[in-house]
Design a protein around this motif. Structure first.
Motif: not given
Length: 357
Positions: A275-301
């Motif tokens: 079966s296809t492992d969906l964790k790779n997608y989730l990890d990539a989206m979490a990394t991009l969410a972290s980038d958004i937090a850094i750029i916009t100074r929005t707390p990661k939580h």
């Protein structure tokens, strides 16, 4: 046509900026575009009826907006103070302010128009997609005039130009689609005896301008994950046999009797695809969410699960950049709201220095 050049510039400016502001608004309000790296992928995904998006742009805007609340106006002049309190409550200026702050954070600017209709003072928010402020080229903080384009109740288009000494109303000749400025004519001019352009701008650099491409990447990954979950996340089994697969029932307590091979070709066998492992997608989206937090100074939580064991001191440290950003917006907006309050008082015959409000 009086000041036809100003009208032409206003017409072209508002018309030109609408697509950009419409796109920024869609990133916050939803209905975001789905971007693809190749034309072939776009053609493949266009056949999918359901759209998928994780709208983190709205989180970025709302997180800042929650820290920008107009509570009212205060002056040392009791008469002015009482009048502002009455107007603030009667016109629900706090609600107009909330809409204006949201637009300024989303689409880089917003407008408040203040005017007196008979004996009634009006204060209301205007969408930046239909209003624009023009400044003196030699003095960029000095207003030259403002323009507002809207559809009237009779379905005709109207463009109103606001000057310090007059207000000009241009109306379309018909209800058909407007192609150029020649479709309008000057219908009326009224005097502005207050000497103030009654349009006030709230300006920011925009909260999401720098992260729209990251939001596009997140939506693309999310759409890929949903497609993968539909076609490859469930275990798929296969049978190689000379028997009729229609006789093989998949149910509890069912036993498959499969004849053995004849020794000449492929033997009978049963297997299962990985079966296809969906964790790779989730990890990539979490990394991009972290980038958004850094750029916009929005707390990661606010954008991802940070766990439940965060101390109060850690939360304060995480939110410190957001607080500082909100304070900067407050200083920008305060200047505009001081001018709004000063003009409200002027409409009622009260003169107060804006800096004392």
């Amino acid at each position: 046509m009086e000041n036809s050049n100003d009208f032409q510039v206003a017409f072209k400016t508002i018309r030109a900026k609408r697509p950009t502001l419409d796109l920024l608004n869609s990133y916050v309000e939803g209905g975001q575009p789905l971007r693809y790296s190749t034309k072939r992928l776009k053609e493949a995904f266009d056949k999918i009826d359901v759209r998928f998006e994780i709208n983190w742009c709205s989180v970025v805007v709302d997180t800042t907006l929650d820290r920008l609340v107009l509570n009212g106006f205060d002056t040392e002049d009791k008469r002015a103070n009482d009048m502002l309190d009455t107007i603030f409550d009667r016109l629900h200026i706090d609600l107009e302010a909330d809409k204006a702050h949201h637009a300024a954070l989303s689409m880089t600017d917003a407008y408040i128009i203040v005017w007196k209709d008979g004996e009634n003072i009006e204060v209301y928010y205007n969408d930046p997609r239909m209003v624009h402020m023009f400044y003196d080229s030699a003095h960029p903080t000095v207003k030259s005039y403002a323009a507002k384009w809207f559809t009237r109740d009779d379905e005709k288009q109207q463009v109103t130009l606001y000057y310090a000494d007059r207000i000009e109303h241009y109306v379309s000749r018909g209800k058909k689609e407007i192609n150029n400025e020649k479709d309008f004519e000057l219908a009326d001019t009224e005097q502005n005896t207050f000497g103030v352009i009654p349009v006030f701008q709230l300006k920011t650099r925009g909260e999401i301008v720098k992260i729209t491409s990251i939001q596009d990447a997140i939506n693309k990954l999310f759409a890929d994950m949903m497609v993968a979950s539909e076609f490859g996340a469930f275990a798929q089994r296969y049978v190689i046999s000379n028997s009729d697969p229609g006789n093989l029932k998949n149910a509890p307590n069912e036993i498959w009797w499969i004849p053995s091979g004849d020794g000449m070709g492929q033997g009978s066998s049963v297997g299962q695809f990985t079966s296809t492992d969906l964790k790779n997608y989730l990890d990539a989206m979490a990394t991009l969410a972290s980038d958004i937090a850094i750029i916009t100074r929005t707390p990661k939580h606010y954008l991802m699960n940070s766990g439940a064991n965060i101390s109060g001191e850690a939360l304060l440290a995480m939110e410190s950049p957001l607080v500082k950003k909100a304070e900067k917006h407050k200083r920008r907006f305060n200047a505009a709201w001081q001018d709004v309050a000063q003009f409200i008082l002027q409409l009622d015959g009260i003169t107060v220095d804006a800096t004392s409000i």
